[in-house]
Design a protein around this motif. Sequence first.
Motif, mmCIF file in Angstrom:
data_model
loop_
_atom_site.group_PDB
_atom_site.id
_atom_site.type_symbol
_atom_site.label_atom_id
_atom_site.label_comp_id
_atom_site.label_asym_id
_atom_site.label_seq_id
_atom_site.Cartn_x
_atom_site.Cartn_y
_atom_site.Cartn_z
ATOM 1 N N LEU A 8 37.869 62.152 -4.864
ATOM 2 C CA LEU A 8 38.113 60.720 -4.976
ATOM 3 C C LEU A 8 39.410 60.471 -5.731
ATOM 4 C CD1 LEU A 8 35.011 58.535 -5.875
ATOM 5 C CD2 LEU A 8 36.620 58.287 -3.988
ATOM 6 N N VAL A 10 42.016 62.463 -6.012
ATOM 7 C CA VAL A 10 43.170 62.814 -5.158
ATOM 8 C C VAL A 10 43.455 61.672 -4.180
ATOM 9 C CG1 VAL A 10 43.980 64.344 -3.341
ATOM 10 C CG2 VAL A 10 42.838 65.301 -5.343
ATOM 11 N N LEU A 11 42.362 61.176 -3.548
ATOM 12 C CA LEU A 11 42.523 60.089 -2.590
ATOM 13 C C LEU A 11 43.075 58.845 -3.285
ATOM 14 C CD1 LEU A 11 39.288 60.448 -0.439
ATOM 15 C CD2 LEU A 11 41.624 61.006 0.195
ATOM 16 N N LEU A 14 46.725 59.164 -3.793
ATOM 17 C CA LEU A 14 47.409 58.958 -2.507
ATOM 18 C C LEU A 14 47.457 57.472 -2.155
ATOM 19 C CD1 LEU A 14 46.031 61.968 -0.446
ATOM 20 C CD2 LEU A 14 48.359 61.634 -1.244
ATOM 21 N N ARG A 37 60.516 56.414 7.888
ATOM 22 C CA ARG A 37 59.998 56.716 9.235
ATOM 23 C C ARG A 37 58.896 55.745 9.652
ATOM 24 N NH1 ARG A 37 58.028 62.659 7.810
ATOM 25 N NH2 ARG A 37 59.649 62.408 6.263
ATOM 26 N N PHE A 38 58.275 55.104 8.688
ATOM 27 C CA PHE A 38 57.249 54.118 9.036
ATOM 28 C C PHE A 38 57.840 52.719 8.860
ATOM 29 C CE2 PHE A 38 55.170 57.588 6.642
ATOM 30 C CZ PHE A 38 54.519 58.189 7.688
ATOM 31 N N ASN A 39 57.336 51.767 9.621
ATOM 32 C CA ASN A 39 57.781 50.420 9.317
ATOM 33 C C ASN A 39 56.868 49.827 8.251
ATOM 34 O OD1 ASN A 39 55.500 49.355 10.533
ATOM 35 N ND2 ASN A 39 56.495 49.241 12.535
ATOM 36 N N THR A 42 53.151 49.361 8.977
ATOM 37 C CA THR A 42 52.376 50.606 9.050
ATOM 38 C C THR A 42 51.978 51.066 7.655
ATOM 39 O OG1 THR A 42 53.764 51.186 10.894
ATOM 40 C CG2 THR A 42 52.368 52.928 10.025
ATOM 41 N N PHE A 45 49.359 48.952 6.298
ATOM 42 C CA PHE A 45 48.100 49.260 6.986
ATOM 43 C C PHE A 45 47.467 50.532 6.416
ATOM 44 C CE2 PHE A 45 46.069 51.870 10.257
ATOM 45 C CZ PHE A 45 45.032 51.039 10.631
ATOM 46 N N LEU A 46 48.323 51.565 6.222
ATOM 47 C CA LEU A 46 47.825 52.843 5.696
ATOM 48 C C LEU A 46 47.217 52.648 4.324
ATOM 49 C CD1 LEU A 46 50.609 55.426 6.636
ATOM 50 C CD2 LEU A 46 48.535 54.820 7.862
ATOM 51 N N PHE A 50 43.301 53.062 3.632
ATOM 52 C CA PHE A 50 42.937 54.177 2.773
ATOM 53 C C PHE A 50 41.979 53.716 1.666
ATOM 54 C CE2 PHE A 50 45.338 58.338 2.415
ATOM 55 C CZ PHE A 50 44.200 59.006 2.011
ATOM 56 N N PHE A 56 34.373 52.417 1.109
ATOM 57 C CA PHE A 56 33.287 52.470 2.095
ATOM 58 C C PHE A 56 32.530 53.803 1.997
ATOM 59 C CE2 PHE A 56 32.065 53.440 6.596
ATOM 60 C CZ PHE A 56 31.050 52.516 6.670
#
Lengths: 228, 396
Positions: A8, A10-11, A14, A37-39, A42, A45-46, A50, A56
């Motif tokens: 948890l 580590v996540l 991130l 590299r991502f807009n 994105t 959204f990530l 996440f 959840f």
Amino acid sequence: MLNNQEVLGVLGVLGVLGVLGVRKRRENKMIQSFFRRFNRKTVKFLAISFVLGMVFCFSLKTTAFSQNSILNSQDSQDSQDSQDSQDTSGLPNSDGVEVVRDKCVVCHEADLIVQQRLDRAGWKREIGKMVRWGTKLTDAETEKLADYLALHFGKTKAGASVGLAAKGEAVFLEKCLTCHEADLTEQQQLSKAGWEREVGKMVRWGAQVSEEEKPALVEFLTGKYGVR
Amino acid sequence: MSTRKQDSAGVSRRSFLTGALKLGATFGISQFLPEFALPVLGETIPGKEKLLVRSVRPTDLETPVELLNSFITPIDLFYVRSHLYTPEVELEDWSLSVGGMVGTPLSLKLDDLKKLPRKTVTVTLECAGNGRAFFDPPVAGIQWGKGAVGTARWTGVSLADVLKKAGLKSGVKYITANGADRPMGKVPDMVRNVPLEKALHPDTVLAWEMNGQPIPALHGFPLRLIVPGWEAAYSVKWLIDLQAADAEYDGFFVKTAYRFPKKPVAPGTILDPKDTAPLLGLVVKSIITTPKHGLKVKVGEKVMVSGFAWAGESDIVKVDVSTDRGSTWRPARLGKEHERYAWRQFFYEWTAPESGSHTILSRATDDKGRTQPVTAQWNQSGYLWNVIDQVRINAE
């Protein structure tokens, strides 16, 4: 291997990085080049998915844990009934099943286990191999696991009903071994119908086994001295 | 422009999700997944619905032998043996590297291989542990019955042609083969090695087609090493790497597994690997696939007994059938299809002479005079079960 809290953590880190990515996109060159590299959408959204996903999963897992602990406490209070029960994986619900679920049925399914019949030494060899292959087990867990596997998936097929078989073992020790030794029984491998016939014969020959004790005795005999 | 943007976002999201799943696998996150996200037990595997599921993951599927009734086994009936999870290989990312003791290390795409002369071999593959469930005392491992065997046509190129391109240096004794399947934790990688003489045999192939179509994922897409006549673990799936070496590969699946006692041992004896030797060719064996064990027939009704017999690199010369529990034997008719490394089908017409339970036995003999034994040679891994086969039929 990391435990749940560490995973948890580590996540979480991130996730925070993801959020930082949204906020600091224009400020830090390294982060900027990474996120280029991502807009923007994105990255947002990530980050959001996440964090939401973590919450959840964690809530579900917590629910599952609490359900398990309720089940476990019922187990100890009401051992006979709940020990007879078995989940769909084919793992009988007795002491040690939690080690199988937590440590074995992570990389493979229970099907791989329940099809095998090994004695305790055989299961110890298999457990040793799995430890060499990355499973983390304490000595106590190893012993518990070997006991559990040898009991249910021993050289002769254990009956599905562990509680009943345990009751039957007591009958066997008390009622059968008064007239003969265990060797007479051990050398035989009979089906359930076969053991029912033998028990019936013994009762006709004078064994003091009651009608109520018969199913338990047959369950024990079939489990321990059944056909493979 | 906006379409392109969406596309790139879509791709990032997808690769992110794949990455997250891989990360999750690395950290044992499956403990984290809710029940419904885990594979359901008893679930059939798509494309393999008729097979017996011995293990969902890694995927191990056995063919019910009564479904084996053609010389070539259709892919949907072909058994599956995997030590590790099935890798998802994308052809555009895939290449085969050839290295080790070679003059020119190679990196080949499938199109490069397709420029070499084509070779098709018809090969019966059998898992070394086929029949493991019958050993007594029981042994550890997937409890295969009789159906971890099948025959397919494999099309590709001779391994020898590829090795020739790379130029083997002197002193090479083994060709080590590795697939794209990756172990979890400290599970050893499924790496095998083929002794040079067998590797250079023109019938040892690198195949990309199985029964005329691209090899399906479960069978080794996009490229599989096919080592004809030898136990099937030599036929490495999802092949990505070949190394020319002067010594046996030092890994579990070479030094510990797929080995057989050098001398027969008493059942239950656990040997040190040094007292065992690598398995090579398959032994002589037959199975009765029709009628199904336990079938009920009428007295006087004609029953066609049929099955398959194989002997690895050797040729089956006869299959005998007994309908009186082995007192007398009569030859079965061998099928017309006859290829070097493939099984022979056999047929024997029989009529139940009286009511009751009848046992039908089959016993194959190969061109070396080897025949199926009455009792198995017990070994701790449960390999090479090949005793005389039997089915029981009830006549009424």
